[in-house]
Write an enzyme that holds these catalytic residues in place. Sequence first.
Site, PDB file in Angstrom:
ATOM      1  N   HIS A 171      -4.521  -8.779   3.644  1.00 12.51           N
ATOM      2  CA  HIS A 171      -5.872  -8.707   3.682  1.00 12.51           C
ATOM      3  C   HIS A 171      -6.158  -9.486   4.881  1.00 12.51           C
ATOM      4  O   HIS A 171      -5.739 -10.658   5.014  1.00 12.51           O
ATOM      5  CB  HIS A 171      -6.720  -9.275   2.567  1.00 12.51           C
ATOM      6  CG  HIS A 171      -6.550  -8.415   1.048  1.00 12.51           C
ATOM      7  ND1 HIS A 171      -6.524  -8.857   0.033  1.00 12.51           N
ATOM      8  CD2 HIS A 171      -6.130  -7.209   1.078  1.00 12.51           C
ATOM      9  CE1 HIS A 171      -6.555  -7.910  -1.059  1.00 12.51           C
ATOM     10  NE2 HIS A 171      -6.220  -6.839  -0.338  1.00 12.51           N
ATOM     11  N   ARG A 228      -0.649  -1.437  -6.697  1.00 11.38           N
ATOM     12  CA  ARG A 228      -0.770  -2.522  -5.847  1.00 11.38           C
ATOM     13  C   ARG A 228      -1.788  -3.641  -6.425  1.00 11.38           C
ATOM     14  O   ARG A 228      -1.544  -4.814  -6.514  1.00 11.38           O
ATOM     15  CB  ARG A 228      -1.454  -2.149  -4.612  1.00 11.38           C
ATOM     16  CG  ARG A 228      -2.190  -3.211  -3.548  1.00 11.38           C
ATOM     17  CD  ARG A 228      -2.532  -2.507  -2.398  1.00 11.38           C
ATOM     18  NE  ARG A 228      -3.354  -3.387  -1.431  1.00 11.38           N
ATOM     19  CZ  ARG A 228      -2.814  -4.140  -0.580  1.00 11.38           C
ATOM     20  NH1 ARG A 228      -1.714  -4.484  -0.490  1.00 11.38           N
ATOM     21  NH2 ARG A 228      -3.644  -5.101   0.110  1.00 11.38           N
ATOM     22  N   HIS A 261      -2.051   3.906  -6.250  1.00  9.70           N
ATOM     23  CA  HIS A 261      -2.723   2.463  -5.757  1.00  9.70           C
ATOM     24  C   HIS A 261      -2.979   1.689  -6.551  1.00  9.70           C
ATOM     25  O   HIS A 261      -3.172   0.130  -5.882  1.00  9.70           O
ATOM     26  CB  HIS A 261      -4.018   3.029  -4.716  1.00  9.70           C
ATOM     27  CG  HIS A 261      -4.380   1.795  -3.836  1.00  9.70           C
ATOM     28  ND1 HIS A 261      -3.821   1.344  -2.795  1.00  9.70           N
ATOM     29  CD2 HIS A 261      -5.521   1.383  -3.900  1.00  9.70           C
ATOM     30  CE1 HIS A 261      -4.566   0.307  -2.386  1.00  9.70           C
ATOM     31  NE2 HIS A 261      -5.628   0.330  -2.957  1.00  9.70           N
ATOM     32  N   LYS A 296      -2.869  -2.146   7.735  1.00 12.44           N
ATOM     33  CA  LYS A 296      -3.910  -1.774   8.483  1.00 12.44           C
ATOM     34  C   LYS A 296      -3.986  -2.441   9.937  1.00 12.44           C
ATOM     35  O   LYS A 296      -3.806  -3.792  10.049  1.00 12.44           O
ATOM     36  CB  LYS A 296      -5.106  -2.013   7.648  1.00 12.44           C
ATOM     37  CG  LYS A 296      -5.128  -1.162   6.492  1.00 12.44           C
ATOM     38  CD  LYS A 296      -6.538  -1.491   5.619  1.00 12.44           C
ATOM     39  CE  LYS A 296      -6.623  -0.680   4.372  1.00 12.44           C
ATOM     40  NZ  LYS A 296      -7.787  -0.678   3.711  1.00 12.44           N
ATOM     41  N   ARG A 311       0.932  -1.116  -0.006  1.00 16.44           N
ATOM     42  CA  ARG A 311      -0.033  -0.112  -0.156  1.00 16.44           C
ATOM     43  C   ARG A 311       1.065   1.353   0.027  1.00 16.44           C
ATOM     44  O   ARG A 311       2.085   1.216   0.351  1.00 16.44           O
ATOM     45  CB  ARG A 311      -0.689   0.006   1.183  1.00 16.44           C
ATOM     46  CG  ARG A 311      -1.933  -1.092   1.317  1.00 16.44           C
ATOM     47  CD  ARG A 311      -2.893  -1.136   2.584  1.00 16.44           C
ATOM     48  NE  ARG A 311      -3.733  -2.273   2.651  1.00 16.44           N
ATOM     49  CZ  ARG A 311      -3.483  -3.503   3.298  1.00 16.44           C
ATOM     50  NH1 ARG A 311      -2.295  -3.429   3.752  1.00 16.44           N
ATOM     51  NH2 ARG A 311      -4.342  -4.211   3.385  1.00 16.44           N
ATOM     52  N   TYR A 370      -9.797  -9.903  -7.179  1.00 16.47           N
ATOM     53  CA  TYR A 370      -8.895 -10.078  -8.121  1.00 16.47           C
ATOM     54  C   TYR A 370      -9.176 -11.407  -9.073  1.00 16.47           C
ATOM     55  O   TYR A 370      -8.685 -11.455 -10.134  1.00 16.47           O
ATOM     56  CB  TYR A 370      -7.602 -10.220  -7.417  1.00 16.47           C
ATOM     57  CG  TYR A 370      -7.004  -8.870  -6.779  1.00 16.47           C
ATOM     58  CD1 TYR A 370      -6.788  -7.875  -7.408  1.00 16.47           C
ATOM     59  CD2 TYR A 370      -7.029  -8.908  -5.438  1.00 16.47           C
ATOM     60  CE1 TYR A 370      -6.542  -6.620  -6.849  1.00 16.47           C
ATOM     61  CE2 TYR A 370      -6.835  -7.836  -4.747  1.00 16.47           C
ATOM     62  CZ  TYR A 370      -6.508  -6.542  -5.360  1.00 16.47           C
ATOM     63  OH  TYR A 370      -6.379  -5.430  -4.815  1.00 16.47           O
TER      64      TYR A 370
END
Length: 307
Positions: free
Chosen positions: A270, A247, A244, A176, A152, A279
């Site tokens: 994730h 990514r 972004h 995150k 990211r 994806y």
Amino acid sequence: MNYEKCMQDFLDYIELERNLSPQTLKGYRAELDLTLKYFKSHNLPLDIGEITIQHIRKYLTYVKKERNNSPASLNKKISVLRSFFNFLTNDDSYGIKINPTFRLSQIKKERKLPQILSLEESRKFLLGIKEVSSYPKRDYAIFLMFLHTGCRLTELKELTITSVDLQEKYVRFFGKGSRERIVPLLDQTCEALEEYLKIREPSIETNQLFLNSRGRPISKEIIAKTFKTLAQKTGVYKKGLSVHKLRHTCLTLLLKEGIDLRTLQEIAGHADIATTQIYTHVAQVDLKRQMNKHPLAKKIEDNLITE
């Protein structure tokens, strides 16, 4: 019990015990503050025990119609409120027996396929950086890192020299929720980083890996602006493309090469594999396009050779 007191207790909890990032904490506070303002301005209950699902539905209707919130924004609000009331319900001291968000459902939304670069465009972009960039070694290392690791923007911006091990060939990201993950580095990426480190000249004492033209830690804004400029100069820029999307490009290319979803989830960082599954849709679109090249794609009658 008063809403504001409960809100502060919840924010303290997610900061101290769940160790959420400052950015995530800021988002939670903003969502709960907006709810509070709506309740105050519409004379709805401020005693946490009196709030019902009907009150919350009125609020969600308001932000949808009056503030034009998208399904994604509405789902974020639902998620924050559900976490807030789950916290209160699980602690007897707040006196809440029934979670008013319990029967709230997530709003269905159309999943848009992310804009990405093709393999050919990615190669063209990387090769072109060395020709058009004012800081070719730095920029080549930055954008190779994006395309090789699928990191990211915030993760790359916050990389330190010590988070990269060029001997063992891996990088340590903090994603995150401060979740840590280790991603292997390719030889080409290690070489690019080694070349960059030779010319890296900080003007202040800093361990941050990538620096701006003044020798200070580079910002997300500069990285984003640099990407757009380089994408335009190398001829790969298209509407909707942002840094972004590199990514998304990396993760899609890996999936097309046969990497399984669980591995891709680990690389991407994730928390939920459902996020990774988008994806597969991108790969399927490409698969359908390739299938149109099948030699039997045309009507058989059109290919008959008459004697």
